[in-house]
Enzyme design. Structure first.
Site, mmCIF file in Angstrom:
data_model
loop_
_atom_site.group_PDB
_atom_site.id
_atom_site.type_symbol
_atom_site.label_atom_id
_atom_site.label_comp_id
_atom_site.label_asym_id
_atom_site.label_seq_id
_atom_site.Cartn_x
_atom_site.Cartn_y
_atom_site.Cartn_z
ATOM 1 N N CYS A 152 0.707 -1.326 0.014
ATOM 2 C CA CYS A 152 0.614 -0.164 -0.437
ATOM 3 C C CYS A 152 0.867 0.845 0.202
ATOM 4 O O CYS A 152 1.628 1.478 -0.337
ATOM 5 C CB CYS A 152 -0.459 -0.003 1.136
ATOM 6 S SG CYS A 152 -0.374 0.199 2.521
ATOM 7 N N ARG B 234 -4.054 -0.604 5.316
ATOM 8 C CA ARG B 234 -3.895 -1.624 4.752
ATOM 9 C C ARG B 234 -3.154 -2.729 4.083
ATOM 10 O O ARG B 234 -3.300 -4.231 4.334
ATOM 11 C CB ARG B 234 -4.719 -1.601 2.982
ATOM 12 C CG ARG B 234 -5.402 0.158 2.942
ATOM 13 C CD ARG B 234 -5.713 0.767 2.202
ATOM 14 N NE ARG B 234 -4.213 1.274 1.404
ATOM 15 C CZ ARG B 234 -4.771 1.693 0.837
ATOM 16 N NH1 ARG B 234 -5.169 1.661 -0.325
ATOM 17 N NH2 ARG B 234 -3.788 2.694 0.271
ATOM 18 N N ASP C 185 -8.449 4.356 0.590
ATOM 19 C CA ASP C 185 -7.011 3.876 2.684
ATOM 20 C C ASP C 185 -7.606 4.733 3.203
ATOM 21 O O ASP C 185 -8.531 6.016 3.252
ATOM 22 C CB ASP C 185 -5.734 4.569 1.695
ATOM 23 C CG ASP C 185 -4.716 5.051 2.909
ATOM 24 O OD1 ASP C 185 -4.923 4.268 4.049
ATOM 25 O OD2 ASP C 185 -3.713 5.617 2.260
#
Length: 146
Positions: free
Chosen positions: A9, A15, A119
């Site tokens: 990420c 994440r 996100d």
């Protein structure tokens, strides 16, 4: 086969560590790690997972303790058979860091309609819950494929 999987990420604190640990739980025989495209630029290298990400993961019996954010590099990419990114835009960012890794890079949400996983950083608990649900659903789909 895909025995070494890297989950990617942006900052490697929300994440990707969650994706890494959920996959690890589903595929204990595989070597799974995570990294961030901009962990260095964001000053996050060495940082632990985000508190909200850690809390939500724990509520789902996933342990993020001990995680330390690391920067994605071409040498790191070279060590893995499969690289999973959270958003389509991450493909380009990854390709600029490690062009040779493009062929083994896919979306984490590949098997849930090629969905991006947004996100949740610095957002509400609901944003984290939404991201977590997508990560879990995606990881389960990957576990079936692998």
């Amino acid at each position: 086969m895909f025995n070494k999987i890297l989950v990617v990420c942006v900052g490697n604190i929300c994440r990707s560590p969650t994706g890494e640990r959920v996959l690890q739980k589903l595929l204990p025989e595989k070597h799974i790690a995570s990294a961030g495209i901009a962990a260095e630029k964001s000053g996050l290298v060495g940082k632990s997972a985000d508190n909200m990400a850690t809390e939500l993961a724990a509520e789902n019996d996933v342990d993020l303790t001990g995680h330390q954010a690391q920067q994605l590099t071409s040498s790191l990419c070279a060590q893995y058979d499969l690289i999973l990114v959270m958003e389509k835009g991450h493909m380009e960012a990854l390709t600029s860091i490690a062009p040779e890794a493009r062929g083994k890079t896919m979306l984490f949400g590949q098997w849930i309609g090629q969905q991006d996983i947004p996100d949740p950083f610095r957002q509400s608990r609901e944003a984290f819950e939404h991201a977590y649900q997508l990560i879990e659903k995606s990881a389960e789909a990957w576990a079936k494929k692998l």
